[in-house]
Enzyme design. Structure first.
Site, PDB file in Angstrom:
ATOM      1  N   GLY A  19       0.842  -1.199   0.000  1.00  0.00           N
ATOM      2  CA  GLY A  19       0.000   0.000   0.000  1.00  0.00           C
ATOM      3  C   GLY A  19       0.870   1.238   0.000  1.00  0.00           C
ATOM      4  O   GLY A  19       2.051   1.175   0.368  1.00  0.00           O
ATOM      5  N   GLN A  24       2.823   9.962   1.669  1.00  0.00           N
ATOM      6  CA  GLN A  24       4.128   9.309   1.809  1.00  0.00           C
ATOM      7  C   GLN A  24       5.109   9.714   0.716  1.00  0.00           C
ATOM      8  O   GLN A  24       6.308   9.478   0.838  1.00  0.00           O
ATOM      9  CB  GLN A  24       3.971   7.778   1.827  1.00  0.00           C
ATOM     10  CG  GLN A  24       3.239   7.276   3.069  1.00  0.00           C
ATOM     11  CD  GLN A  24       3.123   5.765   3.068  1.00  0.00           C
ATOM     12  OE1 GLN A  24       2.243   5.211   2.428  1.00  0.00           O
ATOM     13  NE2 GLN A  24       4.017   5.086   3.765  1.00  0.00           N
ATOM     14  N   CYS A  46       5.323  -0.137   7.847  1.00  0.00           N
ATOM     15  CA  CYS A  46       5.026   1.062   7.065  1.00  0.00           C
ATOM     16  C   CYS A  46       6.280   1.472   6.314  1.00  0.00           C
ATOM     17  O   CYS A  46       7.367   1.486   6.894  1.00  0.00           O
ATOM     18  CB  CYS A  46       4.582   2.189   7.999  1.00  0.00           C
ATOM     19  SG  CYS A  46       4.125   3.707   7.124  1.00  0.00           S
ATOM     20  N   LEU A  47       6.123   1.778   5.026  1.00  0.00           N
ATOM     21  CA  LEU A  47       7.280   2.186   4.216  1.00  0.00           C
ATOM     22  C   LEU A  47       7.886   3.493   4.745  1.00  0.00           C
ATOM     23  O   LEU A  47       9.039   3.794   4.441  1.00  0.00           O
ATOM     24  CB  LEU A  47       6.865   2.346   2.748  1.00  0.00           C
ATOM     25  CG  LEU A  47       6.462   1.030   2.052  1.00  0.00           C
ATOM     26  CD1 LEU A  47       5.863   1.315   0.690  1.00  0.00           C
ATOM     27  CD2 LEU A  47       7.661   0.090   1.931  1.00  0.00           C
ATOM     28  N   HIS A  91      -5.032   1.344   7.493  1.00  0.00           N
ATOM     29  CA  HIS A  91      -3.676   1.885   7.633  1.00  0.00           C
ATOM     30  C   HIS A  91      -3.465   3.054   6.657  1.00  0.00           C
ATOM     31  O   HIS A  91      -2.942   4.095   7.029  1.00  0.00           O
ATOM     32  CB  HIS A  91      -2.670   0.743   7.374  1.00  0.00           C
ATOM     33  CG  HIS A  91      -1.227   1.136   7.334  1.00  0.00           C
ATOM     34  ND1 HIS A  91      -0.297   0.690   8.247  1.00  0.00           N
ATOM     35  CD2 HIS A  91      -0.527   1.932   6.470  1.00  0.00           C
ATOM     36  CE1 HIS A  91       0.891   1.201   7.948  1.00  0.00           C
ATOM     37  NE2 HIS A  91       0.779   1.950   6.870  1.00  0.00           N
ATOM     38  N   GLU A  92      -3.911   2.868   5.405  1.00  0.00           N
ATOM     39  CA  GLU A  92      -3.732   3.916   4.381  1.00  0.00           C
ATOM     40  C   GLU A  92      -4.617   5.115   4.653  1.00  0.00           C
ATOM     41  O   GLU A  92      -4.190   6.263   4.496  1.00  0.00           O
ATOM     42  CB  GLU A  92      -4.019   3.364   2.976  1.00  0.00           C
ATOM     43  CG  GLU A  92      -3.162   2.187   2.530  1.00  0.00           C
ATOM     44  CD  GLU A  92      -1.683   2.367   2.756  1.00  0.00           C
ATOM     45  OE1 GLU A  92      -1.188   3.504   2.778  1.00  0.00           O
ATOM     46  OE2 GLU A  92      -0.999   1.343   2.924  1.00  0.00           O
ATOM     47  N   HIS A 124      -3.119   7.418   7.088  1.00  0.00           N
ATOM     48  CA  HIS A 124      -2.074   8.290   6.514  1.00  0.00           C
ATOM     49  C   HIS A 124      -2.689   9.596   6.010  1.00  0.00           C
ATOM     50  O   HIS A 124      -2.104  10.661   6.178  1.00  0.00           O
ATOM     51  CB  HIS A 124      -1.381   7.602   5.330  1.00  0.00           C
ATOM     52  CG  HIS A 124      -0.220   6.727   5.693  1.00  0.00           C
ATOM     53  ND1 HIS A 124       0.913   7.205   6.317  1.00  0.00           N
ATOM     54  CD2 HIS A 124      -0.007   5.406   5.506  1.00  0.00           C
ATOM     55  CE1 HIS A 124       1.785   6.206   6.490  1.00  0.00           C
ATOM     56  NE2 HIS A 124       1.245   5.099   6.002  1.00  0.00           N
TER      57      HIS A 124
HETATM   58  O1  GNR Z   1       3.772  -2.532   2.768  1.00  0.00           O
HETATM   59  C1  GNR Z   1       3.047  -2.416   3.764  1.00  0.00           C
HETATM   60  N1  GNR Z   1       2.689  -3.525   4.472  1.00  0.00           N
HETATM   61  C2  GNR Z   1       1.722  -3.507   5.462  1.00  0.00           C
HETATM   62  C3  GNR Z   1       1.636  -4.619   6.281  1.00  0.00           C
HETATM   63  C4  GNR Z   1       0.670  -4.675   7.280  1.00  0.00           C
HETATM   64  C5  GNR Z   1      -0.205  -3.627   7.438  1.00  0.00           C
HETATM   65  C6  GNR Z   1      -0.117  -2.511   6.636  1.00  0.00           C
HETATM   66  C7  GNR Z   1       0.843  -2.456   5.651  1.00  0.00           C
HETATM   67  S1  GNR Z   1       0.920  -1.065   4.617  1.00  0.00           S
HETATM   68  C8  GNR Z   1       2.606  -1.070   4.184  1.00  0.00           C
HETATM   69  C9  GNR Z   1       2.912   0.004   3.156  1.00  0.00           C
HETATM   70  C10 GNR Z   1       2.653   1.367   3.747  1.00  0.00           C
HETATM   71  O2  GNR Z   1       3.387   1.922   4.510  1.00  0.00           O
HETATM   72  N2  GNR Z   1       1.536   1.930   3.433  1.00  0.00           N
HETATM   73  O3  GNR Z   1       1.205   3.132   3.958  1.00  0.00           O
HETATM   74 NI    NI Z   2       2.185   3.209   5.874  1.00  0.00          NI
END
Ligand code: GNR
Ligand code: NI
Length: 179
Positions: free
Chosen positions: A53, A58, A101-102, A143-144, A147
């Site tokens: 994601g 980001q 999270c990246l 999660h997204e 953000h």
């Molecule tokens: O790559 C991602 N893996 C992930 C694993 C578990 C829950 C959420 C994520 S999202 C993350 C990429 C990211 O930072 N998206 O904002």
């Molecule tokens: Ni993230």
């Protein structure tokens, strides 16, 4: 015949403690070619990272867009684009997933969130869509969406854990001369 080739465009991914990640993103007014190009860049950047994601904030774009692909590694790609997403229903039922999270590389912790959500959004073509998600997709959507509101998964952890990871990344940024 004219073959149209779109080049892959990678944008750099912002990491903590950059304050951009804490900004509130603004709704997209119209889904035009610029918005589609942004979504495509985000997908390229996400696949390259690699991640499942990526939210526009980001890469420093404060718009309410995120992309996802939760397809299994050996399965065909399933890129999804969510524009102006809104969670219209969440289950009472909660699930725990280990999240990463990246923007917080190589840090993983368990987070509890509603197991199922219904999300309304516009797709890459600008059409209104609604999907009900569970499992990893539901976790990812939440999660997204966080953000886009300046929220990170570490906000669900204890203050001790959060402060520790923020401090580690702040120190790294200082050493790298970013701060
Ligand atoms: O790559 C991602 N893996 C992930 C694993 C578990 C829950 C959420 C994520 S999202 C993350 C990429 C990211 O930072 N998206 O904002
Ligand atoms: Ni993230």
């Amino acid at each position: 015949m004219i073959a149209y080739v779109r080049r892959m465009t990678l944008r750099s991914i912002i990491t903590i403690p950059d304050p951009v990640l804490r900004e509130l993103c603004a709704p997209v007014e119209t889904v035009d070619d610029d918005v589609r190009a942004l979504a495509d860049d985000m997908l390229d950047t996400m696949y390259d990272a690699p991640g499942i994601g990526l939210a526009a904030s980001q890469i420093g774009v404060l718009k309410r867009i995120f992309v996802l692909d939760v397809a299994k590694e050996d399965a065909p790609k399933e890129p999804m684009v969510f524009i102006n997403p809104k969670i219209v229903w969440s289950s009472e039922d909660m699930s725990v997933y280990q999240e990463g999270c990246l923007s917080i590389p190589e840090y993983f912790e368990d987070v509890e969130r509603p197991t199922e959500v219904t999300v309304q959004f516009m797709n890459r073509e600008g059409a209104e869509q609604e999907i009900k998600a569970d499992g990893l997709l539901a976790t990812c959507i939440q999660h997204e969406l966080d953000h886009l509101d300046g929220k990170l998964f570490i906000d669900y952890l204890s203050k001790l854990k959060r402060d520790r990871v923020v401090k580690k990344f702040t120190k790294q940024a200082k050493l790298a001369g970013i701060l």
